[in-house]
Write a protein that holds these residues in place. Sequence first.
Motif, PDB file in Angstrom:
ATOM      1  N   ALA A  64       0.852  -1.189   0.000  1.00 17.93           N
ATOM      2  CA  ALA A  64       0.000   0.000   0.000  1.00 17.93           C
ATOM      3  C   ALA A  64       0.887   1.237   0.000  1.00 17.93           C
ATOM      4  CB  ALA A  64      -0.895   0.007   1.232  1.00 17.93           C
ATOM      5  N   LEU A  65       0.622   2.156  -0.933  1.00 11.61           N
ATOM      6  CA  LEU A  65       1.271   3.467  -0.914  1.00 11.61           C
ATOM      7  C   LEU A  65       0.334   4.412  -0.164  1.00 11.61           C
ATOM      8  CD1 LEU A  65       2.723   4.019  -4.514  1.00 11.61           C
ATOM      9  CD2 LEU A  65       3.983   3.530  -2.427  1.00 11.61           C
ATOM     10  N   LEU A  66       0.770   4.894   0.984  1.00 10.12           N
ATOM     11  CA  LEU A  66      -0.088   5.688   1.850  1.00 10.12           C
ATOM     12  C   LEU A  66       0.434   7.113   1.994  1.00 10.12           C
ATOM     13  CD1 LEU A  66      -0.579   3.036   4.672  1.00 10.12           C
ATOM     14  CD2 LEU A  66      -2.191   3.581   2.842  1.00 10.12           C
ATOM     15  N   GLY A  67      -0.472   8.009   2.346  1.00  8.67           N
ATOM     16  CA  GLY A  67      -0.105   9.399   2.568  1.00  8.67           C
ATOM     17  C   GLY A  67      -1.317  10.290   2.371  1.00  8.67           C
ATOM     18  N   CYS A 221      -3.156  -5.571   1.950  1.00  9.37           N
ATOM     19  CA  CYS A 221      -1.702  -5.430   1.819  1.00  9.37           C
ATOM     20  C   CYS A 221      -0.971  -5.794   3.111  1.00  9.37           C
ATOM     21  CB  CYS A 221      -1.345  -3.995   1.426  1.00  9.37           C
ATOM     22  SG  CYS A 221      -2.126  -3.444  -0.117  1.00  9.37           S
ATOM     23  N   ASP A 222       0.202  -6.409   2.959  1.00 12.20           N
ATOM     24  CA  ASP A 222       1.031  -6.776   4.101  1.00 12.20           C
ATOM     25  C   ASP A 222       2.051  -5.688   4.428  1.00 12.20           C
ATOM     26  OD1 ASP A 222      -0.149  -9.364   4.254  1.00 12.20           O
ATOM     27  OD2 ASP A 222       1.095  -9.976   2.563  1.00 12.20           O
ATOM     28  N   ARG A 223       2.364  -4.865   3.430  1.00 18.33           N
ATOM     29  CA  ARG A 223       3.417  -3.854   3.591  1.00 18.33           C
ATOM     30  C   ARG A 223       2.880  -2.465   3.244  1.00 18.33           C
ATOM     31  NH1 ARG A 223       8.644  -3.798  -0.428  1.00 18.33           N
ATOM     32  NH2 ARG A 223       9.522  -1.768   0.153  1.00 18.33           N
ATOM     33  N   GLY A 224       3.283  -1.483   4.023  1.00 16.31           N
ATOM     34  CA  GLY A 224       2.848  -0.116   3.758  1.00 16.31           C
ATOM     35  C   GLY A 224       4.036   0.810   3.594  1.00 16.31           C
ATOM     36  N   ILE A 225       4.007   1.611   2.530  1.00 17.38           N
ATOM     37  CA  ILE A 225       5.019   2.640   2.304  1.00 17.38           C
ATOM     38  C   ILE A 225       4.334   3.980   2.487  1.00 17.38           C
ATOM     39  CG2 ILE A 225       6.521   3.724   0.579  1.00 17.38           C
ATOM     40  CD1 ILE A 225       6.960   0.938  -0.625  1.00 17.38           C
ATOM     41  N   LEU A 226       4.759   4.716   3.509  1.00 13.01           N
ATOM     42  CA  LEU A 226       4.114   5.982   3.852  1.00 13.01           C
ATOM     43  C   LEU A 226       4.942   7.153   3.341  1.00 13.01           C
ATOM     44  CD1 LEU A 226       1.914   7.561   5.377  1.00 13.01           C
ATOM     45  CD2 LEU A 226       3.273   7.285   7.461  1.00 13.01           C
ATOM     46  N   LEU A 227       4.311   7.969   2.486  1.00  9.25           N
ATOM     47  CA  LEU A 227       4.955   9.164   1.952  1.00  9.25           C
ATOM     48  C   LEU A 227       4.407  10.399   2.653  1.00  9.25           C
ATOM     49  CD1 LEU A 227       4.856   8.334  -1.877  1.00  9.25           C
ATOM     50  CD2 LEU A 227       6.773   8.033  -0.304  1.00  9.25           C
ATOM     51  N   GLY A 230       6.307  14.294  -0.092  1.00 10.20           N
ATOM     52  CA  GLY A 230       7.236  13.848  -1.120  1.00 10.20           C
ATOM     53  C   GLY A 230       8.397  13.009  -0.644  1.00 10.20           C
ATOM     54  N   LYS A 231       8.495  12.762   0.664  1.00  8.63           N
ATOM     55  CA  LYS A 231       9.585  11.968   1.213  1.00  8.63           C
ATOM     56  C   LYS A 231       9.059  10.659   1.809  1.00  8.63           C
ATOM     57  CE  LYS A 231      12.655  15.844   2.407  1.00  8.63           C
ATOM     58  NZ  LYS A 231      13.811  15.431   1.566  1.00  8.63           N
ATOM     59  N   LEU A 232       9.918   9.645   1.822  1.00  7.45           N
ATOM     60  CA  LEU A 232       9.534   8.371   2.414  1.00  7.45           C
ATOM     61  C   LEU A 232       9.672   8.475   3.932  1.00  7.45           C
ATOM     62  CD1 LEU A 232      10.380   4.876   1.033  1.00  7.45           C
ATOM     63  CD2 LEU A 232      10.391   5.307   3.478  1.00  7.45           C
ATOM     64  N   ARG A 233       8.546   8.348   4.611  1.00  7.54           N
ATOM     65  CA  ARG A 233       8.549   8.467   6.074  1.00  7.54           C
ATOM     66  C   ARG A 233       8.633   7.107   6.749  1.00  7.54           C
ATOM     67  NH1 ARG A 233       3.642  10.505  10.059  1.00  7.54           N
ATOM     68  NH2 ARG A 233       4.811  10.279  12.009  1.00  7.54           N
ATOM     69  N   PHE A 234       7.988   6.086   6.153  1.00  3.86           N
ATOM     70  CA  PHE A 234       7.952   4.759   6.795  1.00  3.86           C
ATOM     71  C   PHE A 234       7.805   3.690   5.722  1.00  3.86           C
ATOM     72  CE2 PHE A 234       5.553   1.127   8.421  1.00  3.86           C
ATOM     73  CZ  PHE A 234       6.286   0.790   9.554  1.00  3.86           C
ATOM     74  N   ASP A 235       8.453   2.549   5.942  1.00  5.59           N
ATOM     75  CA  ASP A 235       8.330   1.399   5.043  1.00  5.59           C
ATOM     76  C   ASP A 235       8.368   0.154   5.925  1.00  5.59           C
ATOM     77  OD1 ASP A 235       8.471  -0.608   3.180  1.00  5.59           O
ATOM     78  OD2 ASP A 235      10.177   0.216   2.076  1.00  5.59           O
ATOM     79  N   GLY A 236       7.216  -0.489   6.063  1.00  5.34           N
ATOM     80  CA  GLY A 236       7.158  -1.670   6.930  1.00  5.34           C
ATOM     81  C   GLY A 236       5.773  -2.285   6.925  1.00  5.34           C
ATOM     82  N   ALA A 237       5.395  -2.889   8.024  1.00  3.16           N
ATOM     83  CA  ALA A 237       4.094  -3.562   8.130  1.00  3.16           C
ATOM     84  C   ALA A 237       2.953  -2.568   7.917  1.00  3.16           C
ATOM     85  CB  ALA A 237       3.959  -4.220   9.497  1.00  3.16           C
TER      86      ALA A 237
END
Length: 247
Positions: A64-67, A221-227, A230-237
């Motif tokens: 999941a791309l989140l933000g 989704c098992d993994r979440g990438i939090l933007l 414009g920057k990557l804040r978190f990448d994990g569960a």
Amino acid sequence: MPKTSDAASLPRIVVDDVHKNFKLRHTHSIKETALAAVRRKPLTTDFHALDGVSFEIGVGEAVALLGYNGSGKSTMLKLISGVLAPDSGSVLTRGRVAGLIEVGAGFHPDLSGRENIFLNAAILGMSKKETEERYEEIVAFSEIEQFIDTEVKHYSSGMFLRLAFSVAIHTEMDVLLIDEILSVGDEPFQKKCLARVRELHAQGKTLVVVSHDLDMVSKLCDRGILLQKGKLRFDGATTEAVQLMRS
């Protein structure tokens, strides 16, 4: 040629130090532009949609791309799909990518549903033979058999969505990109679409999902990438990513 085991260990998507900027206009007419120029006000400003983002997504992952709005997640999805190109950095994909980003963008209003199935499937990379083999399944999934030979300009928004989604979801793909489309349409069709997406994931397809529906992405989704800005804040569960979003 890499061995099958080696190929399976290679990432499907590699995003490496990606930057993407847009020009934001501050005037909407010639008069406004002239006034702004006289007053020496800026006509545009730079918007940093993505600022040095890097990550990899492996075969069969559901991410999941989140933000929040303006975080860069939809821009990132368009870069992965190839609709946009980065200003710097690189976005590499392996295998066939299908995007549910602007569903039905390739549909022609003066063509029938039947004709648009073949047109849109071709845009999505399917051969005529592949489309013919899946035609009945596409129509059945859309549930608009009665109107398949009607010009799509006469379709309701719901009918249009059903057919467009059905074409996209039946393409041959290795990576499926989804942008908010599962939040549109009536509830029974949403459930049907989600079931189809889960089926594709179970077959080993890689999923990248953008959605504001945090409960849905938590289940899908098992993994979440939090933007964030414009920057990557978190990448994990995904559960942790969702908690950060809600906090």
